[in-house]
Design an enzyme around this catalytic site. Sequence first.
Site, mmCIF file in Angstrom:
data_model
loop_
_atom_site.group_PDB
_atom_site.id
_atom_site.type_symbol
_atom_site.label_atom_id
_atom_site.label_comp_id
_atom_site.label_asym_id
_atom_site.label_seq_id
_atom_site.Cartn_x
_atom_site.Cartn_y
_atom_site.Cartn_z
ATOM 1 N N LYS A 51 0.840 -1.201 0.000
ATOM 2 C CA LYS A 51 0.000 0.000 0.000
ATOM 3 C C LYS A 51 0.870 1.244 0.000
ATOM 4 O O LYS A 51 0.605 2.211 -0.709
ATOM 5 C CB LYS A 51 -0.945 -0.029 1.217
ATOM 6 C CG LYS A 51 -2.094 -0.996 1.011
ATOM 7 C CD LYS A 51 -2.858 -1.339 2.253
ATOM 8 C CE LYS A 51 -3.825 -2.501 1.924
ATOM 9 N NZ LYS A 51 -4.432 -3.105 3.078
ATOM 10 N N GLN A 95 -4.839 -2.422 9.385
ATOM 11 C CA GLN A 95 -4.681 -3.723 8.722
ATOM 12 C C GLN A 95 -5.221 -4.853 9.608
ATOM 13 O O GLN A 95 -4.901 -4.909 10.797
ATOM 14 C CB GLN A 95 -3.189 -3.942 8.409
ATOM 15 C CG GLN A 95 -2.899 -5.154 7.573
ATOM 16 C CD GLN A 95 -3.489 -5.043 6.159
ATOM 17 O OE1 GLN A 95 -3.342 -4.046 5.484
ATOM 18 N NE2 GLN A 95 -4.167 -6.098 5.731
ATOM 19 N N ASP A 118 -11.690 2.290 3.628
ATOM 20 C CA ASP A 118 -12.024 0.890 3.349
ATOM 21 C C ASP A 118 -13.533 0.723 3.189
ATOM 22 O O ASP A 118 -13.998 -0.295 2.697
ATOM 23 C CB ASP A 118 -11.587 0.000 4.530
ATOM 24 C CG ASP A 118 -10.237 -0.646 4.305
ATOM 25 O OD1 ASP A 118 -9.846 -0.800 3.141
ATOM 26 O OD2 ASP A 118 -9.590 -1.003 5.304
#
Length: 295
Positions: A51, A95, A118
């Site tokens: 990322k 995460q 997200d």
Amino acid sequence: MEELSGTKISKEILQELKQEVESLATQNIHPCLAVILVGDDPASAIYVKNKKKKCDQLGIKSVETVLPQDTTQEELLKVIDKYNEDPTVHGILCQVPLPPQCDEEQVIRRIKGQKDVDCFNPCNVGLLAAGTPRYMPCTPYGILQILKRSGHDTKGKCCVVLGRSNIVGRPLSIMMSLKGWDATVTLCHSKTSNLEKVCMRADILVAAIGIPHFVKKEHVKQGAIVIDVGINRIDDPTSKKGFKLVGDVDYENISDVAHAATPVPGGVGPMTITMLMYNTINAARLQSNLPKFEI
Ligand code: NDP
């Protein structure tokens, strides 16, 4: 059977996103993604590294907090609060999986809706279900971009989605049924009866169940489009790593019946991170009172 390459489509989108980042810079807007990694799971560390690499490639700023495996819930929430309050940070991502002492649900809810790139926070899921999305969940939106950019319209189509997870199947089924995408959607799961029969109705069949090579030609209507979301490790003594990644679809087996399908790897996989970059750019726009950047 046509191969729907997510690698190719994601490159095309990343180019558009890079230009948008450059254009925002001229307005003194610099999108920034904060990534929080808790513990020492090697796969998570790789995801976080990828990322950051993608952010660097596009000129998106990224900041990172790495916390030890024994981090308490309170310590983790404090880091989220810090990023929530930091006006230079536009997107926050924690995460997963988290260590057992941390409550994933609470962590997701703590990330401010505007910074939840997200799109896991129930406030953003609710907006999506109401047909007024703030952000689009990354993997499902990546799938819709593959379909759109390869010329496979979802309008009026019968779409069958296998798997009802909160990150792929369920949000995808909602999105496909929204005005604009206009599909007629059936969402299947492990308790669905007559699964093969249901799948055989699909013009577009999406597999997101996590079972290697589950979808065979018995599930696929002649001429259907098949999207394989699965990423499964199976033993492979011929590979240096001792394993290989395969999808939920038996690609070879369906090749005489399907019209087109995404491969694994190189299908949906690369789209997910690309859509995360897209959401981060839109988070920066939103927090600067600019309208959404459409792709
Ligand atoms: P989950 O693993 O959380 O859930 C699996 C879903 O599949 C459940 O809804 C389950 O039903 C359903 N299911 C299991 N067995 C069957 C069956 N025999 N018939 C029908 N449905 C079944 O799903 P995820 O969405 O998290 O992951 C699915 C796959 O996608 C995994 O391989 C994962 O690695 C991959 N993935 C890939 C991403 C990418 O970027 N390409 C991103 C995210 C995931 P029930 O609810 O009844 O248990």
